[in-house]
Design a protein around this motif. Sequence first.
Motif, PDB file in Angstrom:
ATOM      1  N   ARG A 117     -11.668   4.862  -0.152  1.00 64.33           N
ATOM      2  CA  ARG A 117     -10.917   3.747  -0.728  1.00 64.33           C
ATOM      3  C   ARG A 117     -11.714   2.452  -0.774  1.00 64.33           C
ATOM      4  O   ARG A 117     -11.713   1.743  -1.798  1.00 64.33           O
ATOM      5  CB  ARG A 117      -9.620   3.540   0.060  1.00 64.33           C
ATOM      6  N   HIS A 142      -6.024  -2.991   2.676  1.00 66.90           N
ATOM      7  CA  HIS A 142      -6.097  -1.525   2.676  1.00 66.90           C
ATOM      8  C   HIS A 142      -5.505  -0.941   3.958  1.00 66.90           C
ATOM      9  O   HIS A 142      -4.832   0.100   3.922  1.00 66.90           O
ATOM     10  CB  HIS A 142      -7.546  -1.085   2.514  1.00 66.90           C
ATOM     11  N   ARG A 159      -3.161  -2.337   5.827  1.00 65.36           N
ATOM     12  CA  ARG A 159      -1.711  -2.479   5.736  1.00 65.36           C
ATOM     13  C   ARG A 159      -1.112  -1.396   4.839  1.00 65.36           C
ATOM     14  O   ARG A 159      -0.037  -0.844   5.131  1.00 65.36           O
ATOM     15  CB  ARG A 159      -1.350  -3.860   5.182  1.00 65.36           C
ATOM     16  N   HIS A 160      -1.802  -1.103   3.764  1.00 61.82           N
ATOM     17  CA  HIS A 160      -1.304  -0.075   2.848  1.00 61.82           C
ATOM     18  C   HIS A 160      -1.246   1.289   3.541  1.00 61.82           C
ATOM     19  O   HIS A 160      -0.287   2.047   3.363  1.00 61.82           O
ATOM     20  CB  HIS A 160      -2.191  -0.011   1.608  1.00 61.82           C
ATOM     21  N   GLN A 213      -0.774   1.780   6.636  1.00 62.74           N
ATOM     22  CA  GLN A 213       0.329   1.746   7.591  1.00 62.74           C
ATOM     23  C   GLN A 213       1.689   1.865   6.906  1.00 62.74           C
ATOM     24  O   GLN A 213       2.624   2.445   7.469  1.00 62.74           O
ATOM     25  CB  GLN A 213       0.275   0.445   8.393  1.00 62.74           C
ATOM     26  N   ASN A 214       1.787   1.344   5.704  1.00 61.14           N
ATOM     27  CA  ASN A 214       3.084   1.301   5.015  1.00 61.14           C
ATOM     28  C   ASN A 214       3.334   2.486   4.101  1.00 61.14           C
ATOM     29  O   ASN A 214       4.498   2.803   3.814  1.00 61.14           O
ATOM     30  CB  ASN A 214       3.194   0.001   4.194  1.00 61.14           C
ATOM     31  N   GLN A 215       2.264   3.119   3.640  1.00 65.30           N
ATOM     32  CA  GLN A 215       2.413   4.198   2.657  1.00 65.30           C
ATOM     33  C   GLN A 215       1.587   5.408   3.081  1.00 65.30           C
ATOM     34  O   GLN A 215       0.351   5.322   3.133  1.00 65.30           O
ATOM     35  CB  GLN A 215       1.941   3.712   1.277  1.00 65.30           C
ATOM     36  N   PRO A 216       2.219   6.536   3.415  1.00 65.53           N
ATOM     37  CA  PRO A 216       1.437   7.724   3.803  1.00 65.53           C
ATOM     38  C   PRO A 216       0.502   8.146   2.678  1.00 65.53           C
ATOM     39  O   PRO A 216       0.828   7.997   1.486  1.00 65.53           O
ATOM     40  CB  PRO A 216       2.509   8.791   4.060  1.00 65.53           C
ATOM     41  N   ILE A 217      -0.661   8.653   3.056  1.00 68.08           N
ATOM     42  CA  ILE A 217      -1.575   9.141   2.032  1.00 68.08           C
ATOM     43  C   ILE A 217      -0.993  10.399   1.408  1.00 68.08           C
ATOM     44  O   ILE A 217      -0.175  11.099   2.010  1.00 68.08           O
ATOM     45  CB  ILE A 217      -2.982   9.407   2.596  1.00 68.08           C
ATOM     46  N   THR A 218      -1.408  10.688   0.207  1.00 67.85           N
ATOM     47  CA  THR A 218      -0.866  11.851  -0.498  1.00 67.85           C
ATOM     48  C   THR A 218      -1.427  13.149   0.086  1.00 67.85           C
ATOM     49  O   THR A 218      -2.474  13.159   0.736  1.00 67.85           O
ATOM     50  CB  THR A 218      -1.213  11.792  -1.991  1.00 67.85           C
ATOM     51  N   GLN A 238      -0.790   8.233   9.131  1.00 63.77           N
ATOM     52  CA  GLN A 238      -0.111   6.942   9.056  1.00 63.77           C
ATOM     53  C   GLN A 238       0.182   6.406  10.459  1.00 63.77           C
ATOM     54  O   GLN A 238      -0.020   5.214  10.736  1.00 63.77           O
ATOM     55  CB  GLN A 238       1.182   7.086   8.269  1.00 63.77           C
ATOM     56  N   GLN A 278      -1.030   2.879  12.205  1.00 61.06           N
ATOM     57  CA  GLN A 278      -0.069   1.925  12.750  1.00 61.06           C
ATOM     58  C   GLN A 278      -0.347   1.615  14.219  1.00 61.06           C
ATOM     59  O   GLN A 278      -0.213   0.477  14.661  1.00 61.06           O
ATOM     60  CB  GLN A 278       1.352   2.483  12.599  1.00 61.06           C
TER      61      GLN A 278
END
Length: 436
Positions: free
Chosen positions: A297, A346, A348-349, A351-356, A414, A418
């Motif tokens: 990323r 990145h 924060r992302h 932490q907030n959105q699980p990877i696919t 995730q 966190q």
Amino acid sequence: MASSLVLDRTQSALAVPTVHRLANGLTIIAQQMAFEAVNLNLWLRVGSVVEPDSINGMAHFLEHMIFKGTPELACGEFERLIEARGALTNAATSQDYTHFYLTTAPQDFAALAPLQLQLVLNPRLTDDDFERERPVILEEIRRAYDNPHRRTFYHAMELAFDRLPYRRPVLGPVQVVETLTAQQMREFHRRWYQSEQMTAVVVGHLPVEQLIDTVVQGFEAAQSCRQSWSPHADTESRLNLTREHPFTTIQRRHHCDRTLQQAQLVMSWRVPGMADLMETHALDVLASVLGRGRLARLVRDLREERGWVSSVSASNLTYGQQGAFTLFAQLPVEHLERVEAIIVDHIRHLQNQPITIDELARVCTQVSNGYVFGSETPSDRAGLYGYYHTLTGTIDHALDYPARIQALSPAEIQAAAQQYLDPDAYGLVVMQPEAG
């Protein structure tokens, strides 16, 4: 009495070695491998972490001195015998271990392995050899400090760890190494180079029984030449290291470096180490998600798309007692603030959105395959087994690592982000070129 066992790991990506334990505490790990070489790796659970500040650098200095011969083997004779048979030998010292390795043709192993054991267990460590080698060590330290990437790393580790010895360079500082004595080294060797601190790993194209017998016989012969040793009361106390608490704020350190053409930025978080090994696997994956390979990323965003950095990478440094998760970037000075902000975004992302599932599958395959691909030769395999056994007391983790990585879920990745990568609390080291 000694005992042997064969570990059952039918799901492992690696073949299964034999573990042979001697009554004196020495562990021998052996494996036959269809590769026309044999590698002997001698691992000792001693590195710079056990050194008080007053002798920082001793473990690395001793690594050099091991090759200066024994009472029976003149200085340079071991190298002459090695080269005559086309074999290879070397050594390395880290914070948590020292290891010596020898690679030979199968037909030469029985002749050369006992010599390697003699060197490690019974070095002569004379005053004259010590004084001749000291300038070599001091020059190595100076060369290390002449390397701008090394300097950046040293500053980053000083910030990453407040108390733990991982904050110090393995080589030690010049002012300490200049004061070390040969007698201190002899005492250090007697204290730490003991059978219970040692793992001998031997992998190659000979039957396992022959590999083990050669090491046992060589070890017993070398031990018979050693002086008796009585443990000091504080031998174990220096290893009683407690893990440091995570950062609670952003701690910044700025340095000027006249040798740099671009700035260097290192962000670090205190994370689990080998003492909490199961906690490190998700962090290994996060390092790949953020900064390993062109599809990572940060690489894709900061280098390929925005062009704000010339390089960016991530590492999960897993030391014995604790680790450091680091993000490194090399970049023009004018991009420092915005690059730091993008990296935080990145995290924060994550932490907030699980990877696919697709990204996780790609990264987990990258991590586990890289691990397996790095285990293809006898030297690779012996180093892998020795590393894990030295730091964890077992090789189970060496065998299970790919499967454990592949079993991780998006929720676990995730959760690790966190728990360990606080976007509002980390260490930041910036190295800038001197203006004008």
